[in-house]
Write a protein that holds these residues in place. Sequence first.
Motif, PDB file in Angstrom:
ATOM      1  N   GLY A  46       9.074  -2.828  46.298  1.00  0.00           N
ATOM      2  CA  GLY A  46       7.868  -2.013  46.392  1.00  0.00           C
ATOM      3  C   GLY A  46       6.812  -2.529  47.339  1.00  0.00           C
ATOM      4  N   GLU A  47       7.091  -3.614  48.049  1.00  0.00           N
ATOM      5  CA  GLU A  47       6.108  -4.181  48.968  1.00  0.00           C
ATOM      6  C   GLU A  47       5.903  -3.263  50.170  1.00  0.00           C
ATOM      7  OE1 GLU A  47       5.057  -8.509  51.013  1.00  0.00           O
ATOM      8  OE2 GLU A  47       6.976  -8.189  49.991  1.00  0.00           O
ATOM      9  N   VAL A  48       4.643  -3.025  50.544  1.00  0.00           N
ATOM     10  CA  VAL A  48       4.317  -2.153  51.670  1.00  0.00           C
ATOM     11  C   VAL A  48       4.332  -2.983  52.953  1.00  0.00           C
ATOM     12  CG1 VAL A  48       2.583  -0.632  52.698  1.00  0.00           C
ATOM     13  CG2 VAL A  48       2.939  -0.642  50.213  1.00  0.00           C
ATOM     14  N   LEU A  49       5.065  -2.483  53.961  1.00  0.00           N
ATOM     15  CA  LEU A  49       5.232  -3.232  55.205  1.00  0.00           C
ATOM     16  C   LEU A  49       4.697  -2.449  56.394  1.00  0.00           C
ATOM     17  CD1 LEU A  49       8.904  -4.449  54.602  1.00  0.00           C
ATOM     18  CD2 LEU A  49       6.785  -5.605  53.982  1.00  0.00           C
ATOM     19  N   GLY A  50       3.664  -1.677  56.210  1.00  0.00           N
ATOM     20  CA  GLY A  50       3.247  -0.737  57.247  1.00  0.00           C
ATOM     21  C   GLY A  50       2.063  -1.126  58.092  1.00  0.00           C
ATOM     22  N   LYS A  51       1.715  -2.414  58.161  1.00  0.00           N
ATOM     23  CA  LYS A  51       0.551  -2.824  58.927  1.00  0.00           C
ATOM     24  C   LYS A  51       0.963  -3.861  59.971  1.00  0.00           C
ATOM     25  CE  LYS A  51      -4.170  -4.623  58.288  1.00  0.00           C
ATOM     26  NZ  LYS A  51      -5.144  -5.194  57.337  1.00  0.00           N
ATOM     27  N   TRP A  52       0.301  -3.823  61.122  1.00  0.00           N
ATOM     28  CA  TRP A  52       0.593  -4.806  62.160  1.00  0.00           C
ATOM     29  C   TRP A  52       0.428  -6.214  61.593  1.00  0.00           C
ATOM     30  CZ3 TRP A  52       2.677  -4.928  66.823  1.00  0.00           C
ATOM     31  CH2 TRP A  52       2.478  -6.065  67.603  1.00  0.00           C
ATOM     32  N   PRO A  53       1.363  -7.142  61.891  1.00  0.00           N
ATOM     33  CA  PRO A  53       2.475  -7.010  62.837  1.00  0.00           C
ATOM     34  C   PRO A  53       3.801  -6.604  62.220  1.00  0.00           C
ATOM     35  CG  PRO A  53       2.246  -9.304  62.255  1.00  0.00           C
ATOM     36  CD  PRO A  53       1.222  -8.549  61.446  1.00  0.00           C
ATOM     37  N   HIS A  54       3.789  -5.823  61.142  1.00  0.00           N
ATOM     38  CA  HIS A  54       5.043  -5.300  60.579  1.00  0.00           C
ATOM     39  C   HIS A  54       5.534  -4.140  61.441  1.00  0.00           C
ATOM     40  CE1 HIS A  54       3.778  -7.540  56.944  1.00  0.00           C
ATOM     41  NE2 HIS A  54       5.079  -7.644  56.767  1.00  0.00           N
ATOM     42  N   PHE A  55       6.134  -4.465  62.566  1.00  0.00           N
ATOM     43  CA  PHE A  55       6.578  -3.468  63.531  1.00  0.00           C
ATOM     44  C   PHE A  55       8.004  -3.041  63.199  1.00  0.00           C
ATOM     45  CE2 PHE A  55       7.119  -7.763  64.929  1.00  0.00           C
ATOM     46  CZ  PHE A  55       8.442  -7.837  65.334  1.00  0.00           C
ATOM     47  N   GLY A  56       8.208  -2.396  62.082  1.00  0.00           N
ATOM     48  CA  GLY A  56       9.545  -1.951  61.720  1.00  0.00           C
ATOM     49  C   GLY A  56      10.332  -2.961  60.931  1.00  0.00           C
ATOM     50  N   THR A  57       9.664  -3.993  60.364  1.00  0.00           N
ATOM     51  CA  THR A  57      10.406  -4.976  59.586  1.00  0.00           C
ATOM     52  C   THR A  57      10.943  -4.379  58.287  1.00  0.00           C
ATOM     53  OG1 THR A  57       8.320  -5.776  58.643  1.00  0.00           O
ATOM     54  CG2 THR A  57       9.208  -6.986  60.523  1.00  0.00           C
ATOM     55  N   ASP A  58      10.487  -3.164  57.914  1.00  0.00           N
ATOM     56  CA  ASP A  58      11.078  -2.487  56.772  1.00  0.00           C
ATOM     57  C   ASP A  58      12.551  -2.168  57.028  1.00  0.00           C
ATOM     58  OD1 ASP A  58      10.067  -0.738  58.752  1.00  0.00           O
ATOM     59  OD2 ASP A  58      10.317   0.961  57.393  1.00  0.00           O
ATOM     60  N   GLU A  59      12.915  -2.039  58.314  1.00  0.00           N
ATOM     61  CA  GLU A  59      14.326  -1.823  58.648  1.00  0.00           C
ATOM     62  C   GLU A  59      15.182  -2.999  58.169  1.00  0.00           C
ATOM     63  OE1 GLU A  59      15.580   0.850  60.008  1.00  0.00           O
ATOM     64  OE2 GLU A  59      14.079   1.781  61.314  1.00  0.00           O
ATOM     65  N   LEU A  60      14.573  -4.185  58.092  1.00  0.00           N
ATOM     66  CA  LEU A  60      15.295  -5.398  57.707  1.00  0.00           C
ATOM     67  C   LEU A  60      14.954  -5.843  56.288  1.00  0.00           C
ATOM     68  CD1 LEU A  60      14.657  -7.461  60.992  1.00  0.00           C
ATOM     69  CD2 LEU A  60      16.514  -5.849  60.527  1.00  0.00           C
ATOM     70  N   ASN A  61      14.020  -5.149  55.641  1.00  0.00           N
ATOM     71  CA  ASN A  61      13.530  -5.529  54.316  1.00  0.00           C
ATOM     72  C   ASN A  61      12.902  -6.929  54.349  1.00  0.00           C
ATOM     73  OD1 ASN A  61      13.061  -4.912  51.566  1.00  0.00           O
ATOM     74  ND2 ASN A  61      14.801  -6.185  50.969  1.00  0.00           N
ATOM     75  N   ILE A  62      12.115  -7.155  55.375  1.00  0.00           N
ATOM     76  CA  ILE A  62      11.484  -8.463  55.570  1.00  0.00           C
ATOM     77  C   ILE A  62       9.968  -8.306  55.596  1.00  0.00           C
ATOM     78  CG2 ILE A  62      11.119 -10.307  57.261  1.00  0.00           C
ATOM     79  CD1 ILE A  62      14.066 -10.057  58.004  1.00  0.00           C
ATOM     80  N   SER A  63       9.276  -9.211  54.935  1.00  0.00           N
ATOM     81  CA  SER A  63       7.816  -9.234  54.924  1.00  0.00           C
ATOM     82  C   SER A  63       7.323 -10.425  55.741  1.00  0.00           C
ATOM     83  CB  SER A  63       7.294  -9.344  53.497  1.00  0.00           C
ATOM     84  OG  SER A  63       5.883  -9.380  53.480  1.00  0.00           O
TER      85      SER A  63
END
Length: 532
Positions: A347-364
């Motif tokens: 449930g962690e939100v990854l939508g702020k810089w510098p999370h540039f698409g790290t949701d694709e990798l499930n990485i925070s």
Amino acid sequence: MLYRTFVLCILVRNTWSSSWKSEVEEGSKVHFPPWFKFGSATASHQIEGAWNASGKTPHIWDVFAHTVPGAISDGSNGDVACDSYRLWREDVKMAADLGLDFYRFSISWPRILPSGFPNHINEEGVRYYRELMDGLLEVGIEPVVTIYHWELPQSLQDLGGWTNPLVVDWYADYARVLFTLYADRVKTWITLNEPMVFCEATYTLGSHAPGILSPGIGNFLCNRHALLAHAKAWRIYDQEFRHKYHGKLALTNNLLWFEPDEGHGDEVAELVRELGAGMYSHPIYSKEGGWPPVIEKIIAERSRRQGYPKSRLPPFTKEEIKFIRGTYDFYGFNYYTARLARWAKPGEVLGKWPHFGTDELNISLVVKPEWKKSPLDWFIIYPEGIRRQMKWLKRKYGNIEIFIMENGLANIDPRLDDTDRVDFYREHLRQVLLSIYEDGVNVTGYTAWSLMDNYEWIDGYHSKFGLYAVDFSDSERRRTPRASAFYYSSVVRTGSLVLPATYTSYTASSSKNALSYITIVINFMLALSLIK
């Protein structure tokens, strides 16, 4: 005169700090090789102003700032900025006062091609950049030119911009015009500045012009077309201009350094490195070309699970892989900050810089508590990251030439006593020296961002990176050197991290550092002359 004395006192105080004295004891470790080049940089939209004058038409940042409420943090725009379209001679003088080897600036696409296409070349725009280049050359400063620093003509954005495959040809036509006009003056070209930013911040985060939120689709199309556009421009120069002008070309990537968070192995950080650096480097610099295999596989599998019939990351054809691979003469590298990587929690939100698409990798991405903080929440200071990133590039792609095209500190305080920036430059340049002498990295140049305070995109005039302060309330945009200008000028002129006042002589082994005590005093006074 009071200000001169004030700055001198600040820098002399720093000179005798214990960390500076320890560097003196290490001898040659504070001296750059005589062939190493120093410069500073700006970008056209950030300094020029004259946004609708002399034949220029709007680009995406003009429209974005004028039409999207809240897009720019302080509600400002780049209509006037530093007014460098009118005051370019002041910019040349600042560069000369600093003693720079080169000055990196960018050309505004719609100032040269108002329609976005080469059917009409704007002679007023052509003349402006020609005069700027000639002014630099007259004082012995090399112009380093960025062809594209985010100023896509709005007319081309209306046709789809970087998500339209035709943008490859549009950009190539524009690049050919610039080579034809200026290749006799320019020996170092940057094809694209930070495609990771103009693709990811635009389409993954929706925060940069033109502000189109299309994560996982638009960013990958932009990425693909940017790499093809770069390659086509490089090949145009290579086939049509290189034999006559012997210049160098590369794109420049903004790379954050990633390390594993406590309790996580290096594989998590390596995945993000491949997503950030690899996506914009592997197709060009690796022996096999194409997307980084691990990223290509992950996104293809994730796309299938999401119900897409094909991967959202469009694969390159064999012909395209061959076309892109090897299109470089050096590696352009911008460095500012770093992060720790760990697997994301449920449930962690990854939508702020510098999370540039790290949701694709499930990485925070997180921050190490002991890393220094700047006044800007995204800007964490980690000097060791610049060295570790260059070492990673060497390991991945061989001992290619690396040219640091941006490095600098943002703060929000307009003060002239910017000792934090002096420390930032000294600490990062120290890491560059270690890269050269300890790691054997082939790094040949360093660029301070930026020459002066300017329009910092979505931060407006809130963030200040300048060696020179700019008074934006003054109709003449008065420029005043900060303490960091004094320090950087000393580095440039002596090739050393230590102020001339700390030495009575230098070793004669380097022509750049073979200074007598009298010469040191002269250089000291020259540096003081920066402060009018």
